[in-house]
Design an enzyme around this catalytic site. Structure first.
Site, PDB file in Angstrom:
ATOM      1  N   LYS A   1      37.951  43.431 -10.519  1.00 54.78           N
ATOM      2  CA  LYS A   1      37.415  42.420 -11.432  1.00 54.78           C
ATOM      3  C   LYS A   1      35.985  42.062 -11.047  1.00 54.78           C
ATOM      4  CE  LYS A   1      37.368  37.523 -12.070  1.00 54.78           C
ATOM      5  NZ  LYS A   1      37.838  36.231 -11.550  1.00 54.78           N
TER       6      LYS A   1
ATOM      7  N   ASP B   1      40.139  38.296 -16.202  1.00 56.15           N
ATOM      8  CA  ASP B   1      40.276  37.071 -15.425  1.00 56.15           C
ATOM      9  C   ASP B   1      41.437  36.268 -16.010  1.00 56.15           C
ATOM     10  OD1 ASP B   1      39.333  35.902 -17.758  1.00 56.15           O
ATOM     11  OD2 ASP B   1      37.963  34.549 -16.712  1.00 56.15           O
TER      12      ASP B   1
END
Length: 219
Positions: A121, A140
């Protein structure tokens, strides 16, 4: 309607609403962005920006991080949560940047994810924001929640969610799509009190349509 078709309509609507999205984290250098994204784990961007506004006046390079005592670093980032682990990762990450990359942030995915405190991420955010590169869709908490509510995926695992989204989101929109869901999550689809009645994409959202049908029955 296929998931890909639904996704394209969602992108069009949110593009009209938000325009070209920008990163919510404040930074001036590649290293500042990397540190900010590391700090953003389990923390809001607003809080991170408050912390880094003060922090980067004290330390904002790998060299300065290495010279700063770990306790002082912990105190600077304490309010972001999990501050001891984050401080340790930032220290270790800074050391590797200095030893392997001359203090510069590398652009390759495999090099980024090998850095302490940097997962897929974080690497996706950094690559997308700095170089406009993406190997996937950044997932997220907002992207995870909204993609499930909308009905684009039915997964809890972020890696599986990313793979599913990569199949239905046009590759050229991988970076912006994440930004759009994050912005919509903050503005309307708020976790504890989603405003389905005024959501611009409620007609394309499984949860939104369900809520609206229930309201019609009650009226």
């Amino acid at each position: 309607m296929t998931k890909a078709g639904k996704t394209k309509k969602i992108i069009k609507i949110l593009n009209s609403k938000f325009g070209k999205p920008n990163c919510a984290l404040n930074y001036k250098t590649d290293f500042e962005l990397l540190v900010s994204v590391i700090l953003s784990a389990q923390c809001t961007d607003v809080r991170v920006n408050m912390v880094t506004e003060k922090m980067f006046k004290v330390v904002n390079t790998p060299e300065q991080i290495m010279e700063l005592p770990i306790k002082d670093l912990e105190n600077l980032i304490r309010s972001t949560g999990f501050f001891r682990n984050k401080a340790k990762n930032i220290k270790m990450c800074s050391r590797e940047l200095l030893e392997k990359y001359g203090g510069e942030v590398p652009s390759k995915m495999e090099e980024l994810v090998a850095l302490p405190g940097v997962g897929r991420k974080t690497a996706n955010v950094v690559r997308g924001e700095i170089w406009g590169l993406s190997d996937g869709v950044t997932v997220d908490t907002h992207v995870k929640r909204l993609s499930n509510l909308i009905g684009l995926v039915r997964e809890d695992n972020v890696e599986k969610i990313e793979r599913e989204l990569m199949k239905i989101v046009p590759k050229e929109m991988w970076i912006d799509f994440s930004h759009y869901l994050i912005l919509q999550g903050r503005d309307v689809c708020i976790a504890r009190r989603p405003k389905c009645g005024i959501c611009e994409i409620n007609h394309l959202c499984n949860h939104g349509r369900k809520i609206m049908r229930e309201r019609v029955k009650e009226s």
